[in-house]
Design an enzyme around this catalytic site. Structure first.
Site, PDB file in Angstrom:
ATOM      1  N   ALA A  34       0.869  -1.262   0.069  1.00 22.72           N
ATOM      2  CA  ALA A  34       0.028   0.069  -0.010  1.00 22.72           C
ATOM      3  C   ALA A  34       0.883   1.205  -0.074  1.00 22.72           C
ATOM      4  O   ALA A  34       0.764   2.275  -0.708  1.00 22.72           O
ATOM      5  CB  ALA A  34      -0.921   0.079   1.049  1.00 22.72           C
ATOM      6  N   ASP A  37       2.515   1.477  -3.541  1.00 21.34           N
ATOM      7  CA  ASP A  37       1.582   2.284  -4.367  1.00 21.34           C
ATOM      8  C   ASP A  37       1.225   3.551  -4.313  1.00 21.34           C
ATOM      9  O   ASP A  37       1.072   4.429  -5.051  1.00 21.34           O
ATOM     10  CB  ASP A  37       0.190   1.367  -3.917  1.00 21.34           C
ATOM     11  N   GLU A 114     -12.554 -11.203 -12.201  1.00 22.28           N
ATOM     12  CA  GLU A 114     -11.526 -12.217 -11.648  1.00 22.28           C
ATOM     13  C   GLU A 114     -10.919 -11.887 -10.278  1.00 22.28           C
ATOM     14  O   GLU A 114     -10.795 -10.747 -10.125  1.00 22.28           O
ATOM     15  CB  GLU A 114     -10.442 -12.516 -12.869  1.00 22.28           C
ATOM     16  N   LYS A 116      -7.958 -10.963  -8.042  1.00 20.78           N
ATOM     17  CA  LYS A 116      -6.658 -10.783  -8.109  1.00 20.78           C
ATOM     18  C   LYS A 116      -5.698 -11.538  -7.171  1.00 20.78           C
ATOM     19  O   LYS A 116      -5.773 -11.227  -6.345  1.00 20.78           O
ATOM     20  CB  LYS A 116      -6.462  -9.320  -8.184  1.00 20.78           C
ATOM     21  N   ASP A 118      -2.718 -13.234  -5.491  1.00 21.27           N
ATOM     22  CA  ASP A 118      -1.472 -12.497  -4.633  1.00 21.27           C
ATOM     23  C   ASP A 118      -0.325 -13.493  -5.025  1.00 21.27           C
ATOM     24  O   ASP A 118      -0.180 -14.268  -3.943  1.00 21.27           O
ATOM     25  CB  ASP A 118      -1.527 -12.137  -3.264  1.00 21.27           C
ATOM     26  N   GLU A 174      -0.813 -16.606 -12.598  1.00 23.54           N
ATOM     27  CA  GLU A 174      -0.107 -16.331 -11.294  1.00 23.54           C
ATOM     28  C   GLU A 174       0.191 -17.644 -10.595  1.00 23.54           C
ATOM     29  O   GLU A 174      -0.758 -18.256 -10.012  1.00 23.54           O
ATOM     30  CB  GLU A 174      -1.081 -15.339 -10.616  1.00 23.54           C
ATOM     31  N   TYR A 216      -4.432 -16.596 -16.387  1.00 25.81           N
ATOM     32  CA  TYR A 216      -5.508 -15.739 -16.678  1.00 25.81           C
ATOM     33  C   TYR A 216      -5.563 -14.926 -18.084  1.00 25.81           C
ATOM     34  O   TYR A 216      -6.339 -14.040 -18.432  1.00 25.81           O
ATOM     35  CB  TYR A 216      -5.581 -14.497 -15.546  1.00 25.81           C
ATOM     36  N   LYS A 281     -11.809  -7.041 -16.669  1.00 22.88           N
ATOM     37  CA  LYS A 281     -11.176  -6.988 -17.946  1.00 22.88           C
ATOM     38  C   LYS A 281     -12.630  -6.869 -19.020  1.00 22.88           C
ATOM     39  O   LYS A 281     -13.624  -7.538 -18.677  1.00 22.88           O
ATOM     40  CB  LYS A 281     -10.406  -8.395 -18.251  1.00 22.88           C
ATOM     41  N   LYS A 305      -8.593  -2.811  -5.939  1.00 28.05           N
ATOM     42  CA  LYS A 305      -7.827  -3.449  -4.696  1.00 28.05           C
ATOM     43  C   LYS A 305      -8.514  -3.456  -3.556  1.00 28.05           C
ATOM     44  O   LYS A 305      -9.640  -2.398  -3.295  1.00 28.05           O
ATOM     45  CB  LYS A 305      -6.453  -2.828  -4.407  1.00 28.05           C
ATOM     46  N   CYS A 399       5.333  -3.434  38.513  1.00 23.92           N
ATOM     47  CA  CYS A 399       4.103  -3.369  37.951  1.00 23.92           C
ATOM     48  C   CYS A 399       3.784  -1.833  37.741  1.00 23.92           C
ATOM     49  O   CYS A 399       3.742  -1.202  38.799  1.00 23.92           O
ATOM     50  CB  CYS A 399       2.967  -4.358  38.891  1.00 23.92           C
ATOM     51  N   CYS A 402       0.325  -1.637  40.312  1.00 22.10           N
ATOM     52  CA  CYS A 402       0.549  -1.570  41.696  1.00 22.10           C
ATOM     53  C   CYS A 402       1.706  -1.375  42.300  1.00 22.10           C
ATOM     54  O   CYS A 402       2.019  -1.364  43.554  1.00 22.10           O
ATOM     55  CB  CYS A 402      -0.413  -3.050  42.170  1.00 22.10           C
ATOM     56  N   CYS A 417       3.040  -9.829  37.088  1.00 23.40           N
ATOM     57  CA  CYS A 417       3.263  -8.749  38.360  1.00 23.40           C
ATOM     58  C   CYS A 417       2.895  -9.718  39.686  1.00 23.40           C
ATOM     59  O   CYS A 417       2.185 -10.731  39.568  1.00 23.40           O
ATOM     60  CB  CYS A 417       1.893  -7.971  38.096  1.00 23.40           C
ATOM     61  N   CYS A 423      -2.902  -6.163  43.541  1.00 20.82           N
ATOM     62  CA  CYS A 423      -3.103  -5.478  42.227  1.00 20.82           C
ATOM     63  C   CYS A 423      -4.382  -5.056  41.842  1.00 20.82           C
ATOM     64  O   CYS A 423      -5.219  -5.960  41.244  1.00 20.82           O
ATOM     65  CB  CYS A 423      -2.085  -6.183  41.112  1.00 20.82           C
TER      66      CYS A 423
END
Ligand code: IVH
Length: 659
Positions: A34, A37, A114, A116, A118, A174, A216, A281, A305, A399, A402, A417, A423
């Site tokens: 991401a 991109d 279709e 996609k 990975d 793929e 594909y 497509k 995406k 801790c 406490c 702890c 506590c």
């Protein structure tokens, strides 16, 4: 020309080239897709505004990066292109509008939708039906010869099915690693696993990885006329024996594409392979040809995406949370980031060893992953973005709640702890657990309310829940008369429960719902359980020495005994457990010879507890003769009568399984 634009373009080009080298050449991505991109888009936009600044080495002018150089190079006669990305529905609608304007058509276009996949794009060359060449995409023009590796993938035919093969048929698809296979390997994600496995100089390694393919498209084709529509081409290559994705669908109109996106999105978590979006497509190849290509992608297709499952963000702080049993869990407080369809501002780091292993520090830029309903996690740190003065995290000595000492026993991953119920964090968690769904299920007693009750000293232990009054509750924030009454009603209703829920609610370490059920069934009575010894407990299914010890330790503590009595006094009750299970009821055992792990008396007691009888002499009615060291005449008699003879180990198995 503003100097800062030139500077930014150079910076982006260098970064993108570096990231894509790590990704494509080294198979070691540094940042999530991401982020790549986004940087790519920024560069594309700057170049669109200032075309005079475009250079030949810009990553927008090519696809991917140069191959690693270890493999023979293969030239793609028809370049292997990429796809433009759409993230929002509007991007998709604009794509359709642009196309129709360009083609000057009014009617709705037929699209093939279709998933996609990975994975890693490959080209397969079939000459007269025989697989003769296989290549990676490489930079789109020159790829790597991976024929020997591809031949190891069982779903790729070495020879096409049927007859009358074209002289040349190049199929593109793929290669991916199914999630089942991926889980066993230590890769960052399945796409990397596929890429790393395919680009192995030793095909034996590739063969050992479970790889698969979805085809594909076609590339070079000589000697056959393929159907005009893309969907027809897919059917044709399917006939030839190549694997096509079963989710592919032909639709009319862009709205139907968006419906497809939604429905695949819902299925995404259940698919046995990873997808990062869907592809639309244009089905008609004549329309495709009219539209043609722009530098790196066809105009007639687009990738829509899904929200990224991995994102970059900053660690603002690393805090230590205290759980019900005192377990200290480091939690990364994050700059809020939208990932996997939700805004995430915390991620668990599980334990201090994990923090050290991943070397996460305050101020670091980290990759966060949130897939489906799984809790967000820190995948890794982007070390290049670390500030020079970022310090490694240390386990606090005391801790944070406490102030009691924190201990981490040698060899254990969990730090704790030592404050126990002193506590307040542990008290709060104990009460939350007691009120939770699988326990006493007190409706309306949420986390925030428990925090207030403990902070204001209104409730210090679970028994005190039952002496709450309307007046006390009225002192809390946002609690009117009505809600106070509702809460008191829910608390009163929780008194009517079951023994197993009650045992679970006590929050004994390692005693989950299933164990609590076994204990309830086996003892049928809370006081019998409270008096149990480790040896009584160990014969119960799924209870090992560690759990047994936790149970005994819990009930030996005076404050726990008092707590239980006080809970019972307040009116907590359950129907009597009628069926105390005796899985060996009526079966007669005979013991002979001496045993290593227990005395004969112990064995007798354990067998009795499960309902078995232990007899001194072998008869036709004997179910088992248990033979220890130096057995007596009983063994010979058992053999004569054909009675089942077992050794000590088998007896232990039975005691464990049947308990
Ligand atoms: S078609 C000319 N269809 O996504 C069009 N690509 O981001 C070429 N991919 O390089 C691609 N699933 O590696 C197409 N159903 C699919 C795909 C797909 C995955 C990959 C492929 C491509 C990349 C583009």
């Amino acid at each position: 020309m503003a100097a800062n634009i030139i500077k930014r373009i150079t910076e982006l080009k260098n970064q993108l080239n570096d990231y894509s080298y790590c990704y494509y050449v080294l198979d070691q991505p540094k940042i999530p897709d991401a982020e790549y991109d986004r940087l790519f888009l920024e560069l594309q936009q700057l170049e669109a505004e200032h075309p005079e600044l475009i250079t030949i080495d810009s990553p927008t002018r090519r696809v991917g990066s140069k191959p690693a150089g270890f493999f023979k190079q293969i030239h793609h006669t028809i370049p292997m292109l990429s796809l433009d990305n759409a993230f929002a529905s509007d991007d998709v609608l604009n794509f359709d509008r642009r196309i129709r304007e360009r083609l000057e058509i009014e009617y709705e276009i037929e699209y093939v939708c279709e998933p996609k996949i990975d994975g890693i794009a490959v080209s397969l060359f079939y000459e007269n039906g025989i697989l003769t060449k296989a290549a990676t995409r490489g930079d789109g023009t020159v790829g790597e010869d991976i024929l020997q590796n591809v031949r190891t993938i069982p779903s790729i035919p070495l020879m096409l099915r049927g007859s009358n093969f074209p002289q040349v048929l190049e199929v593109r698809g793929e290669v991916y690693m199914p999630l089942a296979g991926f889980k066993k390997l230590n890769f960052v994600n399945p796409r990397n696993a596929a890429a790393g496995s395919l680009r192995q100089l030793d095909p034996k390694i590739t063969a050992s990885r479970s790889l698969d393919i979805f085809c594909y498209a076609v590339g070079e084709v000589i000697g056959v006329t393929l159907p005009i529509r893309h969907s027809g081409v897919l059917l044709k290559i399917k006939e030839y024996g190549l694997k096509i994705n079963p989710e592919i669908k032909v639709v009319t109109g862009i709205e139907k594409c968006l419906d497809y996106y939604q429905s695949i999105g819902k299925k995404r978590d259940k698919l046995p392979y990873e997808i990062d979006g869907v592809v639309y497509k244009i089905n008609d190849s004549q329309l495709q040809n009219k539209l043609g290509f722009v530098s790196r992608a066809p105009r007639w297709a687009i990738a829509h995406k899904f929200p990224a499952q991995e994102e970059l963000t900053k660690v603002l702080n690393i805090e230590f949370q205290v759980g019900r049993t005192g377990a200290i869990t480091p939690v990364a407080r994050l700059e809020p980031v939208f990932v996997g369809g939700a805004t995430v501002s915390n991620a668990t780091l599980h334990n201090i060893d994990e923090v050290w292993r991943k070397d996460v520090r305050v101020g670091d830029t980290v990759i966060i992953r949130r897939a489906g309903d799984v809790i967000p996690e820190v995948v890794s740190v982007v070390k290049e973005r670390r500030s020079y003065d970022a310090k490694p995290v240390t386990l606090p000595k005391y801790c944070p709640v406490c102030g009691c000492e924190i201990v981490k026993p040698e060899g254990e991953v969990v730090s704790r702890c030592t404050g126990g119920l002193y506590c307040s964090a542990q008290r709060k968690e104990t009460i939350k657990h007691f009120a939770s769904r699988g326990a006493l299920d007190i409706n309306g007693l949420g986390d925030k309310l428990v925090d207030q009750l403990v902070d204001k000293n209104l409730v210090n232990n679970v028994a005190e829940l039952y002496s709450l009054t309307e007046a006390k509750i009225a002192t809390l924030d946002r609690h009117g008369e009505k809600s106070a009454q509702n809460l008191l009603q829910a608390i009163a209703a929780s008194k009517n429960t079951t023994l197993s829920r009650f045992i679970y609610a006590l929050g004994i370490r390692e005693v989950g719902e299933t164990t609590a059920q076994s204990l309830a069934k086996y003892f049928g009575d809370i006081h019998k359980l409270m008096e149990a010894e480790i040896s009584n407990l160990e014969i119960i299914p799924d209870i090992g020495p560690v759990v047994a010890a936790h149970i005994v330790i819990f009930f030996r503590q005076k404050h726990n005994q008092e707590l239980i009595e006080s809970l019972l006094k307040s009116g907590i009750h359950w129907p009597k457990e009628l069926s105390v299970v005796q899985p060996l009821a009526g079966q007669i055992f005979v013991l002979t010879g001496s045993m290593k792990s227990m005395s004969r008396e112990d064995a007798k007691e354990k067998l009795h507890a499960l309902g078995a009888k232990v007899s001194e002499s072998v008869s036709k009615k004997t179910a088992y003769v248990v033979v220890g060291a130096d057995p007596g005449s009983k063994l010979a008699k058992a053999e004569k009568l054909g009675i089942k003879i077992i050794d000590e180990r088998k007896l232990l198995d039975i005691l464990k399984k049947k308990g």
